[in-house]
Design a protein around this motif. Structure first.
Motif, PDB file in Angstrom:
ATOM      1  N   GLU A  31     -21.973 -20.002 -48.960  1.00 35.68           N
ATOM      2  CA  GLU A  31     -21.667 -19.411 -50.259  1.00 35.68           C
ATOM      3  C   GLU A  31     -20.392 -20.042 -50.821  1.00 35.68           C
ATOM      4  N   LYS A  32     -20.465 -20.543 -52.042  1.00 30.95           N
ATOM      5  CA  LYS A  32     -19.308 -21.135 -52.698  1.00 30.95           C
ATOM      6  C   LYS A  32     -18.377 -20.026 -53.181  1.00 30.95           C
ATOM      7  N   ILE A  33     -17.083 -20.167 -52.882  1.00 29.52           N
ATOM      8  CA  ILE A  33     -16.077 -19.188 -53.280  1.00 29.52           C
ATOM      9  C   ILE A  33     -15.606 -19.532 -54.695  1.00 29.52           C
TER      10      ILE A  33
ATOM     11  N   VAL B 200     -10.514 -27.770 -49.122  1.00 30.78           N
ATOM     12  CA  VAL B 200      -9.394 -26.842 -49.060  1.00 30.78           C
ATOM     13  C   VAL B 200      -8.890 -26.665 -50.485  1.00 30.78           C
ATOM     14  N   LEU B 201      -8.874 -25.418 -50.945  1.00 28.85           N
ATOM     15  CA  LEU B 201      -8.459 -25.113 -52.313  1.00 28.85           C
ATOM     16  C   LEU B 201      -7.069 -24.498 -52.337  1.00 28.85           C
ATOM     17  N   LEU B 202      -6.305 -24.839 -53.366  1.00 33.67           N
ATOM     18  CA  LEU B 202      -4.989 -24.258 -53.590  1.00 33.67           C
ATOM     19  C   LEU B 202      -5.029 -23.488 -54.900  1.00 33.67           C
ATOM     20  N   CYS B 203      -4.751 -22.205 -54.835  1.00 29.77           N
ATOM     21  CA  CYS B 203      -4.713 -21.377 -56.045  1.00 29.77           C
ATOM     22  C   CYS B 203      -3.446 -21.717 -56.832  1.00 29.77           C
TER      23      CYS B 203
ATOM     24  N   LEU C  55     -13.410 -23.663 -49.717  1.00 28.69           N
ATOM     25  CA  LEU C  55     -14.329 -23.529 -50.849  1.00 28.69           C
ATOM     26  C   LEU C  55     -15.625 -22.828 -50.453  1.00 28.69           C
ATOM     27  N   ASN C  56     -16.153 -23.153 -49.284  1.00 22.80           N
ATOM     28  CA  ASN C  56     -17.456 -22.627 -48.868  1.00 22.80           C
ATOM     29  C   ASN C  56     -17.313 -21.653 -47.708  1.00 22.80           C
ATOM     30  N   GLN C  57     -17.972 -20.520 -47.831  1.00 21.74           N
ATOM     31  CA  GLN C  57     -18.008 -19.529 -46.762  1.00 21.74           C
ATOM     32  C   GLN C  57     -19.329 -19.688 -46.028  1.00 21.74           C
TER      33      GLN C  57
END
Length: 77
Positions: free
Chosen positions: A2-4, A46-49, A58-60
């Motif tokens: 699942e895409k976050i 890896v995402l940075l808010c 990004l993906n769960q």
């Protein structure tokens, strides 16, 4: 998988453009042994808010993938 779409802390929208590290088609870190390119890999980033600085993937992956007999190994001491 699942895409976050939102930051887990502040709920700000996230997208692939917030990626600070791309991890394409890599095996899970719990897969032990000699590297085998035939073992299934999973795309991650890896995402940075930008709003709160939280870092997350990004993906769960589903529990069925993470905790299958083929992907998850553990030892007791």
């Amino acid at each position: 998988m699942e895409k976050i779409n939102h930051c887990a802390l502040c709920q700000s929208p996230l997208s692939q453009t917030d990626s600070i590290l791309d991890l394409p088609d890599l095996p899970l870190s719990e897969t032990f042994g000699t590297y085998n390119p035939a073992v299934q890999g999973y795309d991650q980033s890896v995402l940075l808010c930008g709003d709160c600085g939280h870092v997350q993937l990004l993906n769960q992956l589903s529990p069925e993938i993470l905790y299958s007999q083929n992907n998850y190994h553990y030892e007791t001491g």
